[in-house]
Write a protein that holds these residues in place. Sequence first.
Motif, PDB file in Angstrom:
ATOM      1  N   SER A 110       0.821  -1.220   0.000  1.00  0.00           N
ATOM      2  CA  SER A 110       0.000   0.000   0.000  1.00  0.00           C
ATOM      3  C   SER A 110       0.852   1.265   0.000  1.00  0.00           C
ATOM      4  N   ASN A 111       0.383   2.277  -0.717  1.00  0.00           N
ATOM      5  CA  ASN A 111       1.017   3.595  -0.636  1.00  0.00           C
ATOM      6  C   ASN A 111       0.154   4.554   0.189  1.00  0.00           C
ATOM      7  N   ALA A 112      -0.840   3.984   0.889  1.00  0.00           N
ATOM      8  CA  ALA A 112      -1.748   4.783   1.705  1.00  0.00           C
ATOM      9  C   ALA A 112      -1.596   4.339   3.163  1.00  0.00           C
ATOM     10  N   ASN A 113      -2.631   4.549   3.960  1.00  0.00           N
ATOM     11  CA  ASN A 113      -2.621   4.102   5.352  1.00  0.00           C
ATOM     12  C   ASN A 113      -4.022   3.639   5.738  1.00  0.00           C
ATOM     13  N   ALA A 114      -4.201   3.295   7.009  1.00  0.00           N
ATOM     14  CA  ALA A 114      -5.481   2.746   7.457  1.00  0.00           C
ATOM     15  C   ALA A 114      -6.610   3.757   7.372  1.00  0.00           C
ATOM     16  N   ILE A 115      -6.287   5.022   7.492  1.00  0.00           N
ATOM     17  CA  ILE A 115      -7.330   6.050   7.396  1.00  0.00           C
ATOM     18  C   ILE A 115      -7.980   5.972   6.021  1.00  0.00           C
ATOM     19  N   TYR A 116      -7.146   5.921   4.996  1.00  0.00           N
ATOM     20  CA  TYR A 116      -7.645   5.824   3.614  1.00  0.00           C
ATOM     21  C   TYR A 116      -8.361   4.487   3.401  1.00  0.00           C
ATOM     22  N   ALA A 117      -7.733   3.381   3.854  1.00  0.00           N
ATOM     23  CA  ALA A 117      -8.282   2.057   3.588  1.00  0.00           C
ATOM     24  C   ALA A 117      -9.576   1.808   4.360  1.00  0.00           C
ATOM     25  N   GLY A 122     -11.723  -0.815   2.246  1.00  0.00           N
ATOM     26  CA  GLY A 122     -10.713  -1.853   2.096  1.00  0.00           C
ATOM     27  C   GLY A 122     -10.546  -2.722   3.326  1.00  0.00           C
ATOM     28  N   ILE A 123     -10.563  -2.114   4.512  1.00  0.00           N
ATOM     29  CA  ILE A 123     -10.361  -2.898   5.727  1.00  0.00           C
ATOM     30  C   ILE A 123     -11.574  -3.785   5.995  1.00  0.00           C
ATOM     31  N   ASP A 124     -12.758  -3.301   5.693  1.00  0.00           N
ATOM     32  CA  ASP A 124     -13.946  -4.145   5.839  1.00  0.00           C
ATOM     33  C   ASP A 124     -13.863  -5.364   4.918  1.00  0.00           C
ATOM     34  N   LEU A 125     -13.396  -5.153   3.689  1.00  0.00           N
ATOM     35  CA  LEU A 125     -13.242  -6.276   2.760  1.00  0.00           C
ATOM     36  C   LEU A 125     -12.171  -7.236   3.265  1.00  0.00           C
ATOM     37  N   LEU A 126     -11.079  -6.708   3.770  1.00  0.00           N
ATOM     38  CA  LEU A 126     -10.014  -7.557   4.298  1.00  0.00           C
ATOM     39  C   LEU A 126     -10.511  -8.356   5.504  1.00  0.00           C
ATOM     40  N   GLY A 324      -9.731 -17.572  -5.466  1.00  0.00           N
ATOM     41  CA  GLY A 324      -9.019 -17.041  -6.618  1.00  0.00           C
ATOM     42  C   GLY A 324      -8.754 -15.549  -6.523  1.00  0.00           C
ATOM     43  N   LEU A 325      -8.885 -14.880  -7.665  1.00  0.00           N
ATOM     44  CA  LEU A 325      -8.581 -13.446  -7.760  1.00  0.00           C
ATOM     45  C   LEU A 325      -9.818 -12.576  -7.580  1.00  0.00           C
ATOM     46  N   GLU A 326     -10.807 -13.120  -6.918  1.00  0.00           N
ATOM     47  CA  GLU A 326     -12.096 -12.446  -6.803  1.00  0.00           C
ATOM     48  C   GLU A 326     -11.978 -11.002  -6.321  1.00  0.00           C
ATOM     49  N   HIS A 327     -11.120 -10.754  -5.345  1.00  0.00           N
ATOM     50  CA  HIS A 327     -11.046  -9.416  -4.746  1.00  0.00           C
ATOM     51  C   HIS A 327      -9.771  -8.653  -5.120  1.00  0.00           C
ATOM     52  N   TYR A 328      -8.982  -9.196  -6.021  1.00  0.00           N
ATOM     53  CA  TYR A 328      -7.668  -8.604  -6.308  1.00  0.00           C
ATOM     54  C   TYR A 328      -7.780  -7.139  -6.732  1.00  0.00           C
ATOM     55  N   ASP A 329      -8.540  -6.860  -7.764  1.00  0.00           N
ATOM     56  CA  ASP A 329      -8.635  -5.489  -8.290  1.00  0.00           C
ATOM     57  C   ASP A 329      -9.224  -4.536  -7.262  1.00  0.00           C
ATOM     58  N   SER A 330     -10.227  -4.985  -6.527  1.00  0.00           N
ATOM     59  CA  SER A 330     -10.852  -4.125  -5.516  1.00  0.00           C
ATOM     60  C   SER A 330      -9.864  -3.762  -4.422  1.00  0.00           C
ATOM     61  N   LEU A 331      -9.061  -4.734  -3.989  1.00  0.00           N
ATOM     62  CA  LEU A 331      -8.093  -4.475  -2.944  1.00  0.00           C
ATOM     63  C   LEU A 331      -7.022  -3.485  -3.398  1.00  0.00           C
ATOM     64  N   VAL A 332      -6.514  -3.666  -4.605  1.00  0.00           N
ATOM     65  CA  VAL A 332      -5.505  -2.752  -5.130  1.00  0.00           C
ATOM     66  C   VAL A 332      -6.048  -1.318  -5.142  1.00  0.00           C
ATOM     67  N   GLU A 333      -7.286  -1.171  -5.554  1.00  0.00           N
ATOM     68  CA  GLU A 333      -7.894   0.155  -5.608  1.00  0.00           C
ATOM     69  C   GLU A 333      -8.127   0.720  -4.211  1.00  0.00           C
ATOM     70  N   MET A 334      -8.593  -0.121  -3.294  1.00  0.00           N
ATOM     71  CA  MET A 334      -8.980   0.360  -1.964  1.00  0.00           C
ATOM     72  C   MET A 334      -7.801   0.680  -1.062  1.00  0.00           C
ATOM     73  N   ASN A 336      -4.693   1.816  -2.260  1.00  0.00           N
ATOM     74  CA  ASN A 336      -3.681   2.644  -2.922  1.00  0.00           C
ATOM     75  C   ASN A 336      -4.305   3.934  -3.423  1.00  0.00           C
ATOM     76  N   GLU A 337      -3.692   5.036  -3.020  1.00  0.00           N
ATOM     77  CA  GLU A 337      -4.124   6.334  -3.508  1.00  0.00           C
ATOM     78  C   GLU A 337      -3.555   6.559  -4.897  1.00  0.00           C
ATOM     79  N   LEU A 338      -4.331   7.150  -5.755  1.00  0.00           N
ATOM     80  CA  LEU A 338      -3.859   7.421  -7.117  1.00  0.00           C
ATOM     81  C   LEU A 338      -2.796   8.506  -7.108  1.00  0.00           C
TER      82      LEU A 338
END
Length: 338
Positions: A110-117, A122-126, A324-334, A336-338
């Motif tokens: 991650s390039n963000a932190n828990a506040i962002y996630a 993201g943390i709920d999904l994790l 599988g990769l069900e949550h891969y893209d969502s996690l990367v987005e959630m 990481n800040e653009l």
Amino acid sequence: MKQSFLKKTALAIGLVSSLSVTSIASAEERITAVHAFNTSLIYTRSFLEFVDKVNERGEGVIEIDVRGGPEVIGLSEQPDAVRNGIVDMAYTAASFYGGTVPERDIMVASNANAIYARESGGIDLLNQIHQEKMGVYYLGWFDSGVSYNLYTVDEPTIGDDGRLSVDGLKLRSNPVYDAFFRDYLGAEPISLPTTDVYSALERNVVNATGWTEIGLADLNWDRFLNYRIEPSFFSTDMGVIINLDSWNALSDDAKAILQEVAIEHERDSALTLAEDAKTQREEMIENGMQIVDLQGEVRDQFSESAREATWNRMRGLMERHPMGLEHYDSLVEMFNEL
């Protein structure tokens, strides 16, 4: 073998199996907890602050009973101890159970932190993934946003191409770093737990290691390490997991207090440790630490390659699981800040 070890550990320390939460005479609910590192380390002190907040706010409702750290249950054994109900809660690095929940790498990269996630979901999904794959409740990502650096005893060699040379480096590693150290740096690192690094540095078994921007002096590793390579990379993946049966047995009031305080501590610890990282960098330099700063394109590649190597590892491990990769893209987005 691991099951036998955990059962012996439970007997040795007098823990009662916590598949259901202990109820005491006052009707206050109690959960037992362990932490990964010794109490001198800044991360453990942060966790104990969280415990104090819960016990103060939850007086008469919920109490966390801290049983100790790696002297009670080895740091790499703690996640399974929670999973198997030997202890209710652990403050631990998610890297210790990456084979079970490979999605934990999303915090490392991650390039963000828990506040962002937390705000992104993201943390709920994790947490959902932890419950499904490991049978634990992921309460919170503490002490997030703190990055890692490489530290060396001797002055590191920078090649003509501007890249760090690993020739002559006896590089200590653990599961957090392995993909980056091997895939990008081309090193063959030596795997050692945190508790063994001081003696390894003292005996020259290793002469380089990764560690976070903070806490080096807490471990006394600064007695040996003289150079810090920048830029930093990765993010810490420390958090709190709770045995799912223990969590489900809690009253709604107890759950609400635990979750509320955890979210507050996610924010407070991220902000506090970001300032500590700046302060401790200055203190390291004042105490003789020399900064080796990679330049130009190589500098950008260094941090980005660490992230990509970790994402690749996560993807590869996720593909082996039924989900599988069900949550891969969502996690990367959630995460990481653009």
